[in-house]
Enzyme design. Structure first.
Site, mmCIF file in Angstrom:
data_model
loop_
_atom_site.group_PDB
_atom_site.id
_atom_site.type_symbol
_atom_site.label_atom_id
_atom_site.label_comp_id
_atom_site.label_asym_id
_atom_site.label_seq_id
_atom_site.Cartn_x
_atom_site.Cartn_y
_atom_site.Cartn_z
ATOM 1 C CG ASN A 117 -0.398 0.746 2.396
ATOM 2 O OD1 ASN A 117 -0.496 1.983 2.487
ATOM 3 N ND2 ASN A 117 0.226 0.008 3.321
ATOM 4 C CG ASN A 168 4.538 1.508 9.524
ATOM 5 O OD1 ASN A 168 3.791 1.013 8.678
ATOM 6 N ND2 ASN A 168 4.335 2.708 10.031
ATOM 7 C CG ASN A 184 3.227 4.659 1.770
ATOM 8 O OD1 ASN A 184 3.975 4.251 0.894
ATOM 9 N ND2 ASN A 184 2.492 3.851 2.510
ATOM 10 C CB THR A 185 4.463 10.623 5.036
ATOM 11 O OG1 THR A 185 3.086 10.224 5.092
ATOM 12 C CG2 THR A 185 4.559 12.119 5.312
ATOM 13 C CB SER A 204 4.045 5.936 7.178
ATOM 14 O OG SER A 204 3.514 5.822 5.864
ATOM 15 C CG PHE A 253 -0.118 9.493 7.138
ATOM 16 C CD1 PHE A 253 -0.074 8.141 7.424
ATOM 17 C CD2 PHE A 253 0.802 10.319 7.753
ATOM 18 C CE1 PHE A 253 0.880 7.611 8.290
ATOM 19 C CE2 PHE A 253 1.763 9.817 8.630
ATOM 20 C CZ PHE A 253 1.803 8.457 8.894
ATOM 21 C CE LYS A 256 2.818 0.512 12.880
ATOM 22 N NZ LYS A 256 1.401 0.355 12.491
#
Length: 474
Positions: free
Chosen positions: A204, A362, A293-294, A291, A208, A333
């Site tokens: 994925n 994560n 993805n940021t 994450s 966010f 995390k």
């Protein structure tokens, strides 16, 4: 006669709930699938659900929608017949088993459509509700609260706190919502979720996607108020037990995972804003700095950056006024893609600042076997699911050793059975979290895992789950 009336009422309620889910589910599926929402290779206007305009004709139900509708009809009829002859515990078990028939149909839908449908069902209390007690060997105390069991739902599933009550009702020991960003943001362009079912994995790059802290705070506030009223009515608030039973949203524990907006230049300010707004509704808080993805987020895991961030967030939390329970525990995390030096730095910060816990881990940007040969392996994003298990468990074990067992660790990544959860516990996890396996296995996975985990503990002679924590590191 009273028993017969009760069973009739339960039967009618079950048929009504399943019938409502059937109608609503068919409507969502047929509308979204026929309009092409979320499907790879289709164009969907930004910020819409792909619904037809006010003058458009209603779309014809798709084949997939009809299949799902048929399954719901079958469950409603069978459930209505079965409940009249079954006790509550037996019927509860039947409902969870029955979800095995429906869950494969969700695989026919686009990943985000299926996810949206699952959240909708949980938010309307249309999922099974666990009425059976958990095995006593699974209960434990963490952060001054009693957990019914150590199995939780990881952040990312209920991003906007829409379905907390329904998800806790499935029998999870705790549910973590988020990640929640200060300002609403749509996340990355679709498609952004890719299933790898044979590998039991998902890639994925959602980024966010969040409705923002104001919307989430309103929902959590309403749930918190409802919980307080129930406590008052049942006189739970006058209990003399020093260890709080349940959490702020119900019988299970609620975690709130906070993140930063993509365009924010001051990450710490975003996290502080999240703490000020949401911490009053949380049984524990999580700073998500991992994450993939940021842009730039993972750089906050460096020793100096993490130390400065945690100190600011702790100060923001501690400056608020708290009742006797005190402020919620604060966790961080982390990613699984960390070097030995990175882990040493994080452990040092956690011990020095007396962090309440770490979630490990994560998603990963690596593509371990057997994913590396899959056509979707080239897709950007974080990998979750079974292929992540060994990597995340190795990091978990290393962090348990580095922190000398003094920091509560939450094991997350690739858990799909009670045996997997047990391995995480032996590697140092006090609590464990699911995501991908729940998406594939559905509600029936939860009681199955609890039974398997209890059996693993008994098999190896442990009298409680807390006795097994870190057993492989001692």
């Amino acid at each position: 006669m009273a028993v017969r009336i009760c069973r009739t009422s339960l039967r009618d309620a079950a048929v009504k709930r399943l019938g409502s889910f059937m109608t609503g589910g068919a409507r969502i599926c047929s509308r979204q699938l026929s309009s092409g929402t979320g499907e790879a290779g289709t164009a969907t206007p930004k910020g819409t659900l792909g619904t037809a305009g006010p003058t458009a004709k209603a779309p014809h139900p798709s084949k997939k929608g009809r299949l799902l509708t048929g399954a719901m009809i079958g469950l409603a009829i069978a459930g209505g017949a079965y409940i009249s002859t079954a006790d509550e515990a037996t019927f509860c078990g039947w409902l969870f088993s029955a979800t095995k028939l429906v869950n494969p149909l969700f695989a026919l839908l686009d990943a985000e459509v299926a996810h949206r449908l699952a959240i909708s069902a949980a938010s309307q209390n249309l999922l099974p509700r666990e009425k059976r007690p958990d095995p006593a060997i699974l209960s434990l105390e963490v952060w001054g609260r009693k957990f019914r069991n150590p199995i939780g739902l990881a952040a990312g599933f209920d991003k906007n706190a829409e379905a907390v009550e329904g998800l806790l009702g499935l029998g999870f020991g705790f549910v973590e919502v988020g990640s929640v960003t200060p300002m609403p943001q749509e996340g990355n362009p679709k498609p952004r979720i890719f299933r790898l079912p044979k590998e039991g994995a998902i890639i994925n790059r959602c980024g966010f996607n969040s409705e923002g802290i104001v919307v989430v705070a309103k929902r959590l506030g309403a749930q918190h108020g409802k919980r307080k009223m129930e406590e008052t009515a049942s006189n739970l608030s006058s209990s003399n037990d020093d260890v709080k039973q349940g959490g702020k949203a119900g019988p299970g524990i609620l975690g709130v995972n906070i993140g930063k907006n993509k365009t924010s230049e001051d990450a710490a300010a975003d996290f502080v804003q999240g703490v000020h707004t949401l911490s009053q509704y949380a049984d524990y808080l999580v700073i998500n700095v991992s994450s993939p993805n940021t842009p730039g987020l993972r750089r906050l895991q460096g020793r100096k950056q993490l130390k400065d961030l945690v100190k600011r967030v702790q100060a923001a939390r501690d400056e608020m006024q708290w009742a006797e329970d005190g402020p919620p525990p604060l966790l961080v995390k982390i990613a699984p893609d960390l070097s030995k030096e990175d882990l040493q730095d994080i452990a040092a910060v956690a011990l020095n600042l007396r962090l309440d816990g770490l979630i490990i881990s994560n998603t990963t940007i690596s593509r371990p076997d057997p994913v590396n040969s899959h056509p979707l392996a080239k897709e950007a994003g974080g990998l979750s699911g079974k292929p992540l298990f060994d990597l995340s468990t190795s990091i978990l074990r290393e962090m348990y050793i580095l922190t000398r067992g003094k920091i509560t660790l939450v094991g997350c990544g690739g858990i799909s059975s009670g045996e997997d959860a047990y391995k995480k516990v032996r590697a140092g996890a006090t609590l464990v979290q699911l995501y991908t396996s729940f998406a594939y296995g559905g509600p029936a996975l939860i009681p199955q895992m609890k039974a398997e985990l209890a059996e693993c503990l008994k098999r190896d002679g442990f009298k409680s789950i807390q006795e097994a924590v870190g057993a492989d590191c001692r």
